[in-house]
Design a protein around this motif. Sequence first.
Motif, short mmCIF file in Angstrom:
data_model
loop_
_atom_site.label_atom_id
_atom_site.label_comp_id
_atom_site.label_asym_id
_atom_site.label_seq_id
_atom_site.Cartn_x
_atom_site.Cartn_y
_atom_site.Cartn_z
N ALA A 68 37.83 15.46 -9.35
CA ALA A 68 37.86 15.03 -10.74
C ALA A 68 39.25 14.54 -11.15
O ALA A 68 39.41 13.99 -12.23
CB ALA A 68 37.41 16.15 -11.66
N ILE A 69 40.26 14.74 -10.30
CA ILE A 69 41.63 14.36 -10.67
C ILE A 69 42.04 13.15 -9.83
O ILE A 69 41.71 13.08 -8.64
CB ILE A 69 42.58 15.55 -10.44
N PRO A 70 42.76 12.19 -10.44
CA PRO A 70 43.17 11.00 -9.68
C PRO A 70 44.00 11.37 -8.45
O PRO A 70 44.81 12.29 -8.49
CB PRO A 70 44.02 10.23 -10.68
N VAL A 73 47.89 11.64 -8.86
CA VAL A 73 48.38 12.88 -9.47
C VAL A 73 48.33 14.01 -8.44
O VAL A 73 49.28 14.80 -8.31
CB VAL A 73 47.54 13.23 -10.71
N LYS A 173 42.85 3.43 2.95
CA LYS A 173 43.33 2.78 1.74
C LYS A 173 44.15 3.74 0.87
O LYS A 173 45.06 3.32 0.18
CB LYS A 173 42.15 2.22 0.94
N PRO B 64 43.49 -1.97 -0.12
CA PRO B 64 43.80 -0.98 -1.16
C PRO B 64 43.97 -1.65 -2.52
O PRO B 64 44.53 -2.75 -2.61
CB PRO B 64 45.12 -0.39 -0.70
N LEU B 66 45.94 -0.81 -4.78
CA LEU B 66 47.38 -0.90 -5.07
C LEU B 66 47.93 -2.25 -4.62
O LEU B 66 48.69 -2.91 -5.34
CB LEU B 66 48.12 0.23 -4.37
N TRP B 70 49.45 -5.22 -6.97
CA TRP B 70 50.79 -5.78 -6.78
C TRP B 70 50.72 -7.26 -6.46
O TRP B 70 51.58 -8.04 -6.87
CB TRP B 70 51.53 -5.03 -5.67
N LEU B 166 35.18 6.82 -10.42
CA LEU B 166 36.21 6.44 -9.44
C LEU B 166 37.19 5.45 -10.06
O LEU B 166 38.40 5.52 -9.80
CB LEU B 166 35.57 5.83 -8.19
N LYS B 169 39.65 7.23 -12.09
CA LYS B 169 40.67 7.91 -11.28
C LYS B 169 41.63 6.93 -10.63
O LYS B 169 42.65 7.34 -10.10
CB LYS B 169 39.98 8.77 -10.21
N PRO B 172 45.56 5.38 -12.94
CA PRO B 172 46.99 5.68 -12.88
C PRO B 172 47.81 4.67 -12.09
O PRO B 172 49.02 4.54 -12.29
CB PRO B 172 47.05 7.05 -12.19
N LEU B 173 47.15 3.92 -11.19
CA LEU B 173 47.89 2.92 -10.42
C LEU B 173 48.56 1.90 -11.33
O LEU B 173 49.58 1.32 -10.97
CB LEU B 173 46.94 2.19 -9.45
N THR B 176 52.28 1.77 -11.94
CA THR B 176 53.25 1.17 -11.02
C THR B 176 53.60 -0.25 -11.43
O THR B 176 54.53 -0.83 -10.89
CB THR B 176 52.70 1.13 -9.58
N TYR B 183 49.10 8.70 -17.06
CA TYR B 183 49.95 9.08 -15.94
C TYR B 183 51.36 8.54 -16.11
O TYR B 183 52.34 9.23 -15.82
CB TYR B 183 49.34 8.56 -14.63
N LEU B 200 52.87 17.06 -14.76
CA LEU B 200 51.81 16.70 -13.81
C LEU B 200 50.54 17.49 -14.08
O LEU B 200 49.43 16.95 -14.06
CB LEU B 200 52.28 16.97 -12.38
N VAL B 203 48.88 16.18 -17.20
CA VAL B 203 48.18 14.92 -16.90
C VAL B 203 46.88 15.20 -16.14
O VAL B 203 45.82 14.65 -16.46
CB VAL B 203 49.10 13.98 -16.08
N ALA B 204 46.97 16.11 -15.15
CA ALA B 204 45.78 16.45 -14.37
C ALA B 204 44.69 17.01 -15.29
O ALA B 204 43.51 16.67 -15.15
CB ALA B 204 46.13 17.47 -13.29
N TYR B 207 42.94 14.24 -17.22
CA TYR B 207 41.96 13.51 -16.40
C TYR B 207 40.73 14.37 -16.13
O TYR B 207 39.61 13.87 -16.10
CB TYR B 207 42.59 13.04 -15.09
N LEU B 208 40.95 15.66 -15.92
CA LEU B 208 39.83 16.58 -15.70
C LEU B 208 38.88 16.53 -16.89
O LEU B 208 37.66 16.39 -16.73
CB LEU B 208 40.39 17.99 -15.50
N THR B 211 37.09 13.14 -17.08
CA THR B 211 36.02 13.05 -16.10
C THR B 211 34.79 13.79 -16.58
O THR B 211 33.67 13.25 -16.54
CB THR B 211 36.48 13.65 -14.76
#
Lengths: 237, 230
Positions: A68-70, A73, A173, B64, B66, B70, B166, B169, B172-173, B176, B183, B200, B203-204, B207-208, B211
Amino acid sequence: MDSAFDLLALSPPGWGGNLLMGLLRTLQIAVGAYALGLVIGLLGALGKLHGGPVLRWGLEFYTTVIRAIPELVLILLLYYAGTDLLNIVRESMGLERMDISGLWAGIYVIGLVQGAYSTEVFRGAFQSVPHGQVEAGRAMGLRPLTVLRRITLPIMLPYALPGLSNLWLITTKDTALLAVVGFSELALETRQAAGATREYFMFYMVAGGLYLAVTLVSTLGFGLLERRLRRGQPSQT
Amino acid sequence: MEWYWLPEYAPRFLEGLWLTLQLLGLSIFFGMSLAIPIGLAQVTGPWPLAWTARAFCTVIRGTPLLIQLWLIYYGLGSLFPFIPGIRESMIWPLLREAFPYAVVAFSLSVAGYEGEVMRGAFRSVPRGELEAARAMGMSPFKVLRRIWLPRALQNVFPTLAGEFILTLKATPLAATITVFEVYGVGSIVRQETYRIYEPLLFVALIYLCLTFVLVIAFRLMERRMPQRSA
Protein backbone atom coordinates in the motif's frame (compact mmCIF):
# COMPACT_ATOMS: atom_id res chain seq x y z
CA MET A 1 24.72 14.72 -35.16
CA ASP A 2 28.05 12.90 -35.51
CA SER A 3 29.42 14.27 -32.26
CA ALA A 4 26.30 13.27 -30.32
CA PHE A 5 26.77 9.62 -31.18
CA ASP A 6 30.51 9.82 -30.44
CA LEU A 7 29.41 10.41 -26.83
CA LEU A 8 28.23 6.80 -26.73
CA ALA A 9 31.75 5.45 -27.42
CA LEU A 10 32.74 2.73 -24.96
CA SER A 11 35.93 4.39 -23.67
CA PRO A 12 36.07 7.90 -22.15
CA PRO A 13 35.34 10.63 -23.28
CA GLY A 14 32.45 8.49 -24.52
CA TRP A 15 29.84 7.45 -21.92
CA GLY A 16 28.93 4.07 -23.43
CA GLY A 17 31.17 2.17 -21.01
CA ASN A 18 29.54 3.87 -18.02
CA LEU A 19 26.10 3.00 -19.31
CA LEU A 20 27.02 -0.65 -19.78
CA MET A 21 28.55 -0.78 -16.29
CA GLY A 22 25.31 0.72 -15.00
CA LEU A 23 23.33 -1.92 -16.87
CA LEU A 24 25.48 -4.63 -15.31
CA ARG A 25 24.87 -3.20 -11.82
CA THR A 26 21.15 -2.97 -12.55
CA LEU A 27 21.09 -6.63 -13.56
CA GLN A 28 23.13 -7.67 -10.49
CA ILE A 29 20.77 -5.84 -8.14
CA ALA A 30 17.70 -7.14 -9.98
CA VAL A 31 18.86 -10.79 -9.91
CA GLY A 32 19.84 -10.59 -6.24
CA ALA A 33 16.67 -8.80 -5.20
CA TYR A 34 14.50 -11.19 -7.20
CA ALA A 35 16.16 -14.22 -5.59
CA LEU A 36 15.72 -12.72 -2.11
CA GLY A 37 12.10 -11.91 -2.97
CA LEU A 38 11.46 -15.48 -4.10
CA VAL A 39 12.85 -16.92 -0.86
CA ILE A 40 10.78 -14.52 1.24
CA GLY A 41 7.77 -15.22 -0.95
CA LEU A 42 8.02 -19.01 -0.64
CA LEU A 43 8.47 -18.90 3.13
CA GLY A 44 5.81 -16.21 3.47
CA ALA A 45 3.26 -18.18 1.46
CA LEU A 46 3.94 -21.34 3.47
CA GLY A 47 3.64 -19.30 6.66
CA LYS A 48 0.37 -17.73 5.54
CA LEU A 49 -1.12 -21.12 4.67
CA HIS A 50 0.22 -23.29 7.49
CA GLY A 51 1.43 -20.92 10.21
CA GLY A 52 -0.14 -20.10 13.56
CA PRO A 53 -2.35 -17.05 14.10
CA VAL A 54 0.52 -14.75 15.17
CA LEU A 55 2.68 -15.60 12.15
CA ARG A 56 -0.28 -15.32 9.82
CA TRP A 57 -1.24 -11.92 11.21
CA GLY A 58 2.33 -10.68 10.96
CA LEU A 59 2.62 -11.79 7.34
CA GLU A 60 -0.74 -10.24 6.50
CA PHE A 61 0.51 -6.96 7.99
CA TYR A 62 3.77 -7.18 6.02
CA THR A 63 2.14 -7.84 2.64
CA THR A 64 -0.66 -5.29 3.13
CA VAL A 65 1.54 -2.44 4.29
CA ILE A 66 4.29 -3.03 1.74
CA ARG A 67 1.81 -3.17 -1.09
CA ALA A 68 0.00 0.00 0.00
CA ILE A 69 3.03 2.32 0.28
CA PRO A 70 4.92 3.71 -2.74
CA GLU A 71 8.15 1.86 -3.53
CA LEU A 72 10.17 5.07 -3.39
CA VAL A 73 9.13 5.78 0.21
CA LEU A 74 9.74 2.15 1.20
CA ILE A 75 13.20 2.11 -0.36
CA LEU A 76 14.24 5.16 1.68
CA LEU A 77 12.66 3.86 4.90
CA LEU A 78 14.12 0.37 4.57
CA TYR A 79 17.54 1.74 3.63
CA TYR A 80 17.82 4.02 6.69
CA ALA A 81 16.21 1.52 9.05
CA GLY A 82 18.47 -1.25 7.74
CA THR A 83 21.72 0.69 8.14
CA ASP A 84 20.72 1.88 11.62
CA LEU A 85 19.77 -1.63 12.75
CA LEU A 86 22.98 -3.06 11.36
CA ASN A 87 25.04 -0.44 13.17
CA ILE A 88 23.21 -0.93 16.46
CA VAL A 89 23.94 -4.66 16.21
CA ARG A 90 27.56 -4.03 15.28
CA GLU A 91 28.08 -1.52 18.09
CA SER A 92 26.59 -3.91 20.64
CA MET A 93 29.13 -6.47 19.45
CA GLY A 94 31.92 -3.91 19.82
CA LEU A 95 32.48 -3.47 16.08
CA GLU A 96 32.81 -0.19 14.21
CA ARG A 97 29.97 1.50 12.35
CA MET A 98 29.86 0.83 8.64
CA ASP A 99 27.86 1.71 5.53
CA ILE A 100 26.27 -1.05 3.49
CA SER A 101 27.61 -1.07 -0.05
CA GLY A 102 25.19 0.14 -2.71
CA LEU A 103 24.84 -3.31 -4.26
CA TRP A 104 23.82 -5.12 -1.06
CA ALA A 105 21.62 -2.28 0.13
CA GLY A 106 19.81 -2.28 -3.22
CA ILE A 107 19.33 -6.04 -3.14
CA TYR A 108 18.05 -5.89 0.42
CA VAL A 109 15.51 -3.09 -0.03
CA ILE A 110 14.12 -4.19 -3.41
CA GLY A 111 14.11 -7.83 -2.29
CA LEU A 112 12.12 -7.03 0.84
CA VAL A 113 9.55 -5.14 -1.24
CA GLN A 114 9.34 -7.86 -3.89
CA GLY A 115 8.96 -10.48 -1.17
CA ALA A 116 5.53 -9.09 -0.27
CA TYR A 117 4.33 -9.36 -3.85
CA SER A 118 5.74 -12.84 -4.44
CA THR A 119 4.20 -14.06 -1.16
CA GLU A 120 0.80 -13.33 -2.69
CA VAL A 121 1.73 -14.96 -6.01
CA PHE A 122 2.95 -18.14 -4.30
CA ARG A 123 -0.02 -18.24 -1.95
CA GLY A 124 -2.42 -18.23 -4.87
CA ALA A 125 -0.39 -20.90 -6.68
CA PHE A 126 -0.17 -23.17 -3.61
CA GLN A 127 -3.93 -22.99 -3.23
CA SER A 128 -4.46 -24.21 -6.77
CA VAL A 129 -2.68 -27.52 -6.04
CA PRO A 130 -5.43 -30.17 -5.77
CA HIS A 131 -5.62 -31.39 -2.20
CA GLY A 132 -5.82 -35.02 -3.25
CA GLN A 133 -2.30 -34.84 -4.66
CA VAL A 134 -0.86 -33.82 -1.29
CA GLU A 135 -2.90 -36.45 0.51
CA ALA A 136 -1.76 -39.11 -1.95
CA GLY A 137 1.84 -38.11 -1.32
CA ARG A 138 1.32 -38.32 2.42
CA ALA A 139 -0.42 -41.68 2.07
CA MET A 140 2.69 -42.94 0.28
CA GLY A 141 4.58 -42.17 3.50
CA LEU A 142 6.49 -39.13 2.19
CA ARG A 143 7.76 -36.72 4.81
CA PRO A 144 6.33 -33.12 4.69
CA LEU A 145 9.53 -31.71 3.10
CA THR A 146 9.54 -34.45 0.45
CA VAL A 147 5.88 -33.75 -0.30
CA LEU A 148 6.79 -30.08 -0.77
CA ARG A 149 9.77 -30.83 -3.01
CA ARG A 150 8.31 -33.61 -5.13
CA ILE A 151 4.57 -32.90 -5.22
CA THR A 152 3.56 -29.36 -4.27
CA LEU A 153 6.34 -27.32 -5.87
CA PRO A 154 6.30 -29.01 -9.31
CA ILE A 155 2.51 -28.79 -9.53
CA MET A 156 2.41 -25.22 -8.24
CA LEU A 157 5.17 -23.69 -10.40
CA PRO A 158 3.26 -23.49 -13.72
CA TYR A 159 0.47 -21.60 -11.92
CA ALA A 160 2.95 -19.23 -10.29
CA LEU A 161 5.03 -18.59 -13.40
CA PRO A 162 2.96 -15.85 -15.09
CA GLY A 163 2.90 -13.89 -11.83
CA LEU A 164 6.60 -14.52 -11.25
CA SER A 165 7.61 -13.38 -14.73
CA ASN A 166 5.59 -10.22 -14.18
CA LEU A 167 7.40 -9.68 -10.87
CA TRP A 168 10.80 -10.06 -12.56
CA LEU A 169 9.88 -7.33 -15.06
CA ILE A 170 8.72 -5.10 -12.20
CA THR A 171 11.96 -5.80 -10.30
CA THR A 172 14.19 -4.74 -13.20
CA LYS A 173 12.20 -1.54 -13.58
CA ASP A 174 12.11 -0.89 -9.82
CA THR A 175 15.91 -0.84 -9.66
CA ALA A 176 15.71 2.50 -11.49
CA LEU A 177 14.21 3.96 -8.30
CA LEU A 178 17.54 3.39 -6.57
CA ALA A 179 18.90 6.27 -8.69
CA VAL A 180 16.82 8.64 -6.56
CA VAL A 181 18.59 7.36 -3.45
CA GLY A 182 21.99 7.68 -5.14
CA PHE A 183 23.01 4.08 -5.91
CA SER A 184 24.87 4.02 -9.19
CA GLU A 185 22.99 1.84 -11.63
CA LEU A 186 21.76 2.40 -15.16
CA ALA A 187 19.31 5.23 -14.40
CA LEU A 188 21.82 7.21 -12.32
CA GLU A 189 24.68 6.67 -14.80
CA THR A 190 22.35 7.91 -17.53
CA ARG A 191 21.41 10.98 -15.53
CA GLN A 192 25.07 11.80 -14.91
CA ALA A 193 25.98 11.29 -18.57
CA ALA A 194 23.02 13.39 -19.70
CA GLY A 195 23.80 16.14 -17.21
CA ALA A 196 27.49 16.29 -18.13
CA THR A 197 26.96 16.33 -21.90
CA ARG A 198 23.59 18.16 -22.03
CA GLU A 199 22.41 15.50 -24.52
CA TYR A 200 19.40 14.70 -22.33
CA PHE A 201 17.14 13.36 -25.05
CA MET A 202 19.65 10.97 -26.59
CA PHE A 203 20.91 9.47 -23.34
CA TYR A 204 17.43 8.83 -21.93
CA MET A 205 16.39 7.26 -25.23
CA VAL A 206 19.44 4.96 -25.08
CA ALA A 207 18.71 4.01 -21.46
CA GLY A 208 15.08 3.31 -22.36
CA GLY A 209 16.30 1.10 -25.20
CA LEU A 210 18.56 -0.85 -22.84
CA TYR A 211 15.74 -1.44 -20.32
CA LEU A 212 13.44 -2.44 -23.17
CA ALA A 213 16.01 -4.96 -24.42
CA VAL A 214 16.22 -6.52 -20.95
CA THR A 215 12.41 -6.76 -20.84
CA LEU A 216 12.11 -8.32 -24.30
CA VAL A 217 14.85 -10.89 -23.68
CA SER A 218 13.29 -11.78 -20.30
CA THR A 219 9.83 -12.19 -21.81
CA LEU A 220 11.30 -14.57 -24.37
CA GLY A 221 13.14 -16.53 -21.65
CA PHE A 222 10.07 -16.85 -19.45
CA GLY A 223 8.05 -18.02 -22.45
CA LEU A 224 10.52 -20.88 -23.00
CA LEU A 225 10.59 -21.69 -19.28
CA GLU A 226 6.81 -21.82 -19.12
CA ARG A 227 6.68 -24.18 -22.08
CA ARG A 228 9.15 -26.47 -20.32
CA LEU A 229 7.31 -26.40 -16.97
CA ARG A 230 4.00 -27.10 -18.65
CA ARG A 231 5.29 -30.13 -20.55
CA GLY A 232 3.06 -33.11 -19.96
CA GLN A 233 0.08 -30.89 -19.23
CA PRO A 234 -2.83 -30.79 -21.67
CA SER A 235 -2.21 -27.94 -24.10
CA GLN A 236 -4.47 -24.93 -23.75
CA THR A 237 -6.16 -23.85 -26.92
CA MET B 1 10.45 10.55 17.52
CA GLU B 2 9.87 14.28 17.36
CA TRP B 3 6.87 15.79 15.66
CA TYR B 4 7.32 19.51 16.50
CA TRP B 5 7.64 20.29 12.78
CA LEU B 6 4.24 18.91 11.88
CA PRO B 7 2.02 21.98 12.59
CA GLU B 8 4.46 24.21 10.71
CA TYR B 9 4.48 22.08 7.59
CA ALA B 10 0.86 20.88 7.71
CA PRO B 11 -0.41 23.46 5.16
CA ARG B 12 2.32 22.44 2.72
CA PHE B 13 1.37 18.78 3.13
CA LEU B 14 -2.22 19.74 2.31
CA GLU B 15 -1.03 21.49 -0.86
CA GLY B 16 1.05 18.43 -1.68
CA LEU B 17 -1.94 16.16 -1.15
CA TRP B 18 -4.04 18.30 -3.51
CA LEU B 19 -1.23 18.11 -6.11
CA THR B 20 -1.01 14.31 -5.75
CA LEU B 21 -4.77 13.96 -6.25
CA GLN B 22 -4.73 16.31 -9.25
CA LEU B 23 -1.88 14.40 -10.83
CA LEU B 24 -3.63 11.08 -10.21
CA GLY B 25 -7.02 12.28 -11.47
CA LEU B 26 -5.69 13.96 -14.61
CA SER B 27 -3.44 11.02 -15.54
CA ILE B 28 -6.27 8.52 -15.10
CA PHE B 29 -8.62 10.73 -17.16
CA PHE B 30 -6.23 11.38 -20.06
CA GLY B 31 -4.68 7.92 -19.79
CA MET B 32 -8.01 6.11 -20.02
CA SER B 33 -9.13 8.37 -22.90
CA LEU B 34 -6.07 7.07 -24.75
CA ALA B 35 -6.27 3.50 -23.44
CA ILE B 36 -9.76 2.84 -24.85
CA PRO B 37 -8.82 3.61 -28.49
CA ILE B 38 -5.49 1.80 -28.00
CA GLY B 39 -7.26 -1.33 -26.76
CA LEU B 40 -9.84 -1.09 -29.53
CA ALA B 41 -7.17 -0.62 -32.21
CA GLN B 42 -5.46 -3.81 -31.07
CA VAL B 43 -8.67 -5.83 -31.32
CA THR B 44 -10.33 -4.53 -34.50
CA GLY B 45 -7.97 -1.99 -36.04
CA PRO B 46 -6.31 -2.41 -39.45
CA TRP B 47 -2.88 -3.95 -39.00
CA PRO B 48 -0.74 -0.76 -39.14
CA LEU B 49 -2.87 0.76 -36.38
CA ALA B 50 -3.01 -2.45 -34.35
CA TRP B 51 0.74 -2.89 -34.72
CA THR B 52 1.46 0.70 -33.61
CA ALA B 53 -0.79 0.35 -30.58
CA ARG B 54 0.87 -2.92 -29.66
CA ALA B 55 4.37 -1.42 -29.99
CA PHE B 56 3.35 1.55 -27.87
CA CYS B 57 2.14 -0.74 -25.06
CA THR B 58 5.31 -2.86 -25.23
CA VAL B 59 7.62 0.18 -25.04
CA ILE B 60 5.70 1.82 -22.18
CA ARG B 61 5.47 -1.42 -20.19
CA GLY B 62 9.07 -2.37 -20.93
CA THR B 63 10.82 0.74 -19.62
CA PRO B 64 10.87 2.26 -16.13
CA LEU B 65 8.43 5.13 -15.57
CA LEU B 66 11.30 7.13 -14.07
CA ILE B 67 13.18 7.02 -17.38
CA GLN B 68 10.02 7.99 -19.30
CA LEU B 69 9.47 10.89 -16.93
CA TRP B 70 13.04 12.14 -17.27
CA LEU B 71 12.99 11.64 -21.04
CA ILE B 72 9.89 13.80 -21.32
CA TYR B 73 10.90 16.48 -18.80
CA TYR B 74 14.65 16.81 -19.36
CA GLY B 75 14.84 15.33 -22.87
CA LEU B 76 11.88 16.94 -24.62
CA GLY B 77 12.10 19.93 -22.32
CA SER B 78 15.63 20.62 -23.52
CA LEU B 79 14.56 20.36 -27.17
CA PHE B 80 11.52 22.68 -27.03
CA PRO B 81 13.44 25.98 -26.77
CA PHE B 82 15.02 25.26 -30.18
CA ILE B 83 11.64 25.41 -31.92
CA PRO B 84 11.55 28.93 -33.43
CA GLY B 85 8.81 31.18 -32.15
CA ILE B 86 7.79 28.89 -29.31
CA ARG B 87 8.75 31.41 -26.65
CA GLU B 88 6.18 33.85 -28.00
CA SER B 89 3.43 31.24 -28.32
CA MET B 90 0.51 30.60 -25.98
CA ILE B 91 1.80 27.27 -24.68
CA TRP B 92 5.24 28.50 -23.55
CA PRO B 93 4.12 29.30 -19.97
CA LEU B 94 2.83 25.71 -19.74
CA LEU B 95 6.09 24.29 -21.07
CA ARG B 96 8.11 26.03 -18.37
CA GLU B 97 6.20 24.33 -15.57
CA ALA B 98 7.10 20.82 -14.42
CA PHE B 99 3.53 19.73 -13.63
CA PRO B 100 2.30 19.41 -17.26
CA TYR B 101 5.28 17.20 -18.10
CA ALA B 102 4.41 14.95 -15.15
CA VAL B 103 0.78 14.74 -16.30
CA VAL B 104 1.89 13.83 -19.84
CA ALA B 105 4.35 11.17 -18.63
CA PHE B 106 1.88 9.57 -16.20
CA SER B 107 -0.97 9.69 -18.74
CA LEU B 108 1.16 7.91 -21.33
CA SER B 109 2.09 5.31 -18.73
CA VAL B 110 -1.56 4.75 -17.78
CA ALA B 111 -2.42 4.57 -21.50
CA GLY B 112 0.23 1.90 -22.09
CA TYR B 113 -0.70 -0.36 -19.18
CA GLU B 114 -4.45 0.09 -19.45
CA GLY B 115 -4.38 -0.17 -23.25
CA GLU B 116 -3.20 -3.72 -22.70
CA VAL B 117 -5.93 -4.33 -20.11
CA MET B 118 -8.58 -2.89 -22.44
CA ARG B 119 -7.40 -5.15 -25.26
CA GLY B 120 -8.30 -8.17 -23.14
CA ALA B 121 -11.49 -6.48 -21.99
CA PHE B 122 -12.80 -5.80 -25.50
CA ARG B 123 -11.92 -9.32 -26.52
CA SER B 124 -13.75 -10.82 -23.51
CA VAL B 125 -17.16 -9.48 -24.57
CA PRO B 126 -19.10 -12.41 -26.13
CA ARG B 127 -19.45 -12.11 -29.92
CA GLY B 128 -23.14 -12.92 -29.73
CA GLU B 129 -23.90 -9.71 -27.85
CA LEU B 130 -22.19 -7.60 -30.50
CA GLU B 131 -23.95 -9.50 -33.27
CA ALA B 132 -27.29 -9.03 -31.52
CA ALA B 133 -26.66 -5.29 -31.27
CA ARG B 134 -25.76 -5.13 -34.94
CA ALA B 135 -28.84 -7.14 -35.81
CA MET B 136 -30.93 -4.54 -33.96
CA GLY B 137 -29.62 -2.05 -36.53
CA MET B 138 -27.21 -0.15 -34.32
CA SER B 139 -24.42 1.71 -36.09
CA PRO B 140 -20.87 0.50 -35.24
CA PHE B 141 -20.32 3.54 -33.05
CA LYS B 142 -23.57 2.96 -31.17
CA VAL B 143 -22.63 -0.69 -30.62
CA LEU B 144 -19.39 0.51 -29.08
CA ARG B 145 -21.06 3.13 -26.90
CA ARG B 146 -24.03 1.08 -25.71
CA ILE B 147 -22.78 -2.50 -25.62
CA TRP B 148 -19.11 -3.12 -26.25
CA LEU B 149 -17.48 -0.47 -24.03
CA PRO B 150 -19.81 -0.80 -21.01
CA ARG B 151 -19.54 -4.59 -21.04
CA ALA B 152 -15.75 -4.45 -21.42
CA LEU B 153 -15.33 -1.93 -18.60
CA GLN B 154 -17.61 -3.97 -16.35
CA ASN B 155 -15.50 -7.07 -16.91
CA VAL B 156 -12.16 -5.49 -16.03
CA PHE B 157 -13.18 -2.94 -13.44
CA PRO B 158 -11.42 -4.74 -10.54
CA THR B 159 -8.23 -4.99 -12.62
CA LEU B 160 -8.41 -1.30 -13.52
CA ALA B 161 -8.96 -0.39 -9.86
CA GLY B 162 -5.78 -2.26 -8.93
CA GLU B 163 -3.88 -0.52 -11.72
CA PHE B 164 -5.03 2.92 -10.56
CA ILE B 165 -3.68 2.14 -7.08
CA LEU B 166 -0.34 1.32 -8.74
CA THR B 167 -0.51 4.71 -10.45
CA LEU B 168 -1.07 6.39 -7.09
CA LYS B 169 2.02 4.64 -5.76
CA ALA B 170 4.03 5.88 -8.75
CA THR B 171 3.15 9.56 -8.22
CA PRO B 172 6.09 10.21 -5.83
CA LEU B 173 8.36 9.93 -8.88
CA ALA B 174 7.06 13.35 -9.91
CA ALA B 175 9.08 14.81 -7.03
CA THR B 176 12.26 14.04 -9.02
CA ILE B 177 11.21 16.66 -11.59
CA THR B 178 10.40 19.30 -8.92
CA VAL B 179 6.66 18.64 -8.63
CA PHE B 180 6.26 18.91 -4.88
CA GLU B 181 3.44 16.52 -4.11
CA VAL B 182 3.16 14.68 -0.77
CA TYR B 183 6.48 12.85 -1.09
CA GLY B 184 8.21 15.99 -2.36
CA VAL B 185 6.99 17.99 0.65
CA GLY B 186 8.25 15.17 2.84
CA SER B 187 11.74 15.45 1.38
CA ILE B 188 11.70 19.23 1.90
CA VAL B 189 10.92 18.59 5.57
CA ARG B 190 13.75 16.08 5.74
CA GLN B 191 16.21 18.59 4.33
CA GLU B 192 15.10 21.45 6.54
CA THR B 193 14.72 19.62 9.86
CA TYR B 194 17.42 16.92 9.46
CA ARG B 195 14.94 14.33 10.76
CA ILE B 196 15.15 11.07 8.85
CA TYR B 197 12.33 8.83 9.97
CA GLU B 198 9.43 11.04 11.05
CA PRO B 199 8.74 12.77 7.71
CA LEU B 200 9.11 9.48 5.82
CA LEU B 201 6.76 7.68 8.22
CA PHE B 202 4.27 10.52 7.98
CA VAL B 203 4.39 10.38 4.17
CA ALA B 204 4.00 6.60 4.28
CA LEU B 205 0.96 7.01 6.54
CA ILE B 206 -0.65 9.47 4.10
CA TYR B 207 -0.20 7.04 1.20
CA LEU B 208 -1.51 4.18 3.33
CA CYS B 209 -4.68 6.18 4.05
CA LEU B 210 -5.02 7.26 0.39
CA THR B 211 -4.70 3.65 -0.75
CA PHE B 212 -7.35 2.43 1.65
CA VAL B 213 -9.74 5.25 0.77
CA LEU B 214 -9.31 4.46 -2.92
CA VAL B 215 -9.74 0.72 -2.37
CA ILE B 216 -13.00 1.33 -0.51
CA ALA B 217 -14.21 3.86 -3.09
CA PHE B 218 -13.54 1.43 -5.95
CA ARG B 219 -15.31 -1.35 -4.06
CA LEU B 220 -18.38 0.85 -3.60
CA MET B 221 -18.34 1.72 -7.31
CA GLU B 222 -18.02 -1.94 -8.18
CA ARG B 223 -21.01 -2.78 -6.03
CA ARG B 224 -23.13 -0.12 -7.76
CA MET B 225 -22.40 -1.63 -11.16
CA PRO B 226 -25.26 -3.74 -12.51
CA GLN B 227 -24.45 -7.35 -11.79
CA ARG B 228 -24.87 -10.04 -14.36
CA SER B 229 -27.59 -12.41 -13.24
CA ALA B 230 -26.97 -15.95 -14.33
